[in-house]
Design an enzyme around this catalytic site. Structure first.
Site, PDB file in Angstrom:
ATOM      1  N   TYR A 143      10.539 -19.419  28.009  1.00 33.98           N
ATOM      2  CA  TYR A 143      10.669 -20.751  27.448  1.00 33.98           C
ATOM      3  C   TYR A 143      10.590 -20.753  25.922  1.00 33.98           C
ATOM      4  O   TYR A 143      11.478 -21.311  25.263  1.00 33.98           O
ATOM      5  CB  TYR A 143       9.648 -21.692  28.088  1.00 33.98           C
ATOM      6  CG  TYR A 143       9.998 -23.115  27.858  1.00 33.98           C
ATOM      7  CD1 TYR A 143      11.190 -23.635  28.365  1.00 33.98           C
ATOM      8  CD2 TYR A 143       9.192 -23.939  27.094  1.00 33.98           C
ATOM      9  CE1 TYR A 143      11.553 -24.934  28.116  1.00 33.98           C
ATOM     10  CE2 TYR A 143       9.556 -25.235  26.843  1.00 33.98           C
ATOM     11  CZ  TYR A 143      10.727 -25.732  27.354  1.00 33.98           C
ATOM     12  OH  TYR A 143      11.085 -27.014  27.088  1.00 33.98           O
ATOM     13  N   GLU A 150      17.214 -21.873  20.334  1.00 33.48           N
ATOM     14  CA  GLU A 150      17.881 -23.166  20.149  1.00 33.48           C
ATOM     15  C   GLU A 150      17.612 -23.698  18.741  1.00 33.48           C
ATOM     16  O   GLU A 150      18.526 -24.134  18.029  1.00 33.48           O
ATOM     17  CB  GLU A 150      17.367 -24.199  21.168  1.00 33.48           C
ATOM     18  CG  GLU A 150      17.775 -23.906  22.604  1.00 33.48           C
ATOM     19  CD  GLU A 150      17.007 -24.758  23.618  1.00 33.48           C
ATOM     20  OE1 GLU A 150      16.600 -25.881  23.278  1.00 33.48           O
ATOM     21  OE2 GLU A 150      16.811 -24.290  24.766  1.00 33.48           O
TER      22      GLU A 150
END
Lengths: 223, 310
Positions: A143, A150
């Site tokens: 994660y 991102e």
């Protein structure tokens, strides 16, 4: 009716598990043959299909087909669809970054395990412990790697966002409205400060619930 | 009468219960409760009877009724208490949410140099339109009217409302006041034709006056201090259940025709949606209360909020 729903969910999750496996294969292939800079370029067509399909999950949650919290679902899907379409797809300049490869691999691994988990859970009523454990453990690493990539890709795109004026809708116009993508992209980046800890703690709580205090029959095995 | 107060999970809230005279009212019970636990003032308390076996909705105790209306002498009376959270009065809520638009909107009109730093002075002065001044007057008139109505006209069927409404409503009103004003007073603002502007502000003016009249009617059907429901009659209420919302919506349609900003339209679509939800609730409640049975009046056939569509 319950059957139709169940078959639909099994199919949906299997197709997406397959799709993300394709992404993973393409990413590794590109990594081995031509290096991390070509990774995301090779994955884009598959990502466009399978990441975009995840929007259906918001509707699954909305119409009560699955019991998952709507808000965290929206946060998760939105951030990825945003990075894929509004950043990576729209600004090809960022694709050669090595963070494209970490993005593809982290996304693909976490999605494969997630969809396999849901497909098995729907089909068998309960996923095998090893899948359950992977589902609620791998995210601890995947994660932050995914979300980190991102953020980096969005930051790398900012100068091109500013220069290109893509998606901007300047005044004057008859609607008396203006839209500029640059502050919106900055706003999305800013929202990670809040969104990431929110999602991560949410997952940690889920982990505790799923794996936490041994239940009445911890040795229950698949027959 | 010895009354046990418990939470919804069955825990006793006031140790030892409360002792009240047999002819005491629910209001006396609330006062006695408040005296024991200072935090829970009467409007914060929701007192109900315990749920029966097949009951889904608990019976709420009405403060004007007597305890003996709910409990027989022989029973051991139990009252279920729910904390409604900190309460504010409707007046506070309304004044706060309207004060934002009243004070924030003029900023962009009054201080364009500071708030549109990218615009040069000549651009600002060349792009000043009378329209923006009329829009300012309309906007300020609307919110000043609302605040005055809140203070001097409205009567409410409930006294207080949850504290979080303040945050929610202020975000909506203050936020939209800022963005609408930003685009409307923008040096790059494009005005509509003069005819369109006149038509728009004409609709706005008529709707505002009608809205004020509907508020007066609503005030007069509710005698001071009463809490029940009444059938509104007269003027537009003869055709529409919530004529006060109809006129409110038309006022904003007029404003938007005259000023034409996307954000203004978004604002009224959001507002109209919320008002429609309220209107449907009120319409159903009036139809239920006045169902024509047992000699009561039957609620006449009317539009809900927006004729000829709904």
């Amino acid at each position: 009716m319950g059957n139709v729903k169940s078959i639909y969910l099994i199919l949906y999750n299997m197709i997406l598990a397959g799709g993300w496996t394709l992404v993973l294969v393409k990413a590794i292939e590109a990594l081995r043959t031509s290096g991390p800079e070509t990774c995301i370029e090779a994955c884009i067509p598959a990502l466009q299909v399978f990441q975009t399909l995840a929007i259906l999950e918001i509707f699954h949650s909305l119409f009560g087909i699955v019991r998952s919290p709507l808000f965290s679902n929206i946060v998760q899907v939105f951030s990825r669809v945003f990075v894929l379409w509004a950043i990576v797809y729209s600004f090809p300049e960022v694709r050669t970054s090595v963070f494209g490869s970490s993005l593809c691999i982290a996304w693909a691994l976490s999605e494969i395990i997630r969809y396999v988990f849901y497909a098995l859970k729907e089909a068998l009523g309960e996923a095998p412990y090893i899948v359950l454990w992977l589902r609620y453990t791998l995210f601890i690493v995947l994660y932050p790697v995914g979300a980190g990539s991102e953020v980096v890709l969005t930051v790398l795109a900012l100068p091109f966002v500013a220069a290109s004026k893509k998606f901007s809708y300047p005044m004057p116009n008859r609607l008396n409205f203006a839209f500029d993508f640059y502050p919106v992209a900055c706003g999305v980046l800013f929202s990670y400060l809040y969104g990431f800890p929110f999602m991560y703690t949410h997952m940690l709580v889920q982990r505790k619930k799923a794996l936490g205090p041994p239940k009445a029959s911890p040795t229950k095995k698949q027959s | 009468m010895q009354i046990r107060i418990e939470s919804r999970s069955g825990r006793e809230v006031v140790k030892g219960g409360l002792e009240l005279p047999d002819d005491a009212t629910v209001a006396d019970l609330q006062a006695a409760f408040h005296a024991k636990i200072k935090k829970f003032y009467p409007s914060r308390q929701r007192l109900t009877l315990p749920l029966g076996p097949d009951q889904k909705k608990a019976t709420v105790l009405e403060s004007s009724k007597k305890l003996s209306d709910y409990f027989s002498k022989t029973s051991k009376p139990v009252v279920v208490f729910k904390d409604l959270g900190p309460q504010i009065t409707w007046t506070t809520l309304f004044v706060m949410e309207y004060l934002g638009p009243l004070l924030l909107y003029p900023l962009f009109y009054l201080f364009p140099q500071a708030l549109y730093p990218w615009a040069v002075n000549s651009q600002i002065s060349a792009n000043r339109h009378d329209y923006q001044f009329y829009a300012l007057l309309a906007w300020e008139f609307h919110y000043a009217k609302r605040i005055l109505e809140t203070l001097f006209v409205h009567r409410y069927s409930h006294d207080t409302v949850g504290y979080y409404f303040l945050l929610k409503n202020c975000t909506y009103y203050w936020g939209f006041a800022l963005v609408i004003s930003y685009f409307l007073n923008n040096p790059l603002y494009t005005p509509v034709s003069e005819t369109q502007m006149l038509v728009g502000f004409g609709i706005f003016a008529v709707a505002q006056l009608s809205n004020f009249y509907t508020h007066l009617i609503l005030r007069n059907i509710r005698p001071p201090g009463s809490k029940g429901y009444f059938i509104p009659k007269g003027f537009l209420f003869n055709y529409v259940t919530c004529a006060n919302y109809t006129t409110e919506i038309w006022a904003w349609i007029g404003f938007n025709i005259a000023t034409q900003t996307l954000m203004g339209w978004v604002f009224i679509v959001g507002g109209a949606t919320q008002m429609t939800i309220w209107a449907v609730g009120k319409h159903k409640r009036l139809r239920r209360t006045f169902d024509g049975k047992d000699g009561t009046v039957k609620y006449p056939r009317r539009w809900v909020i927006f004729p000829p569509f709904f």
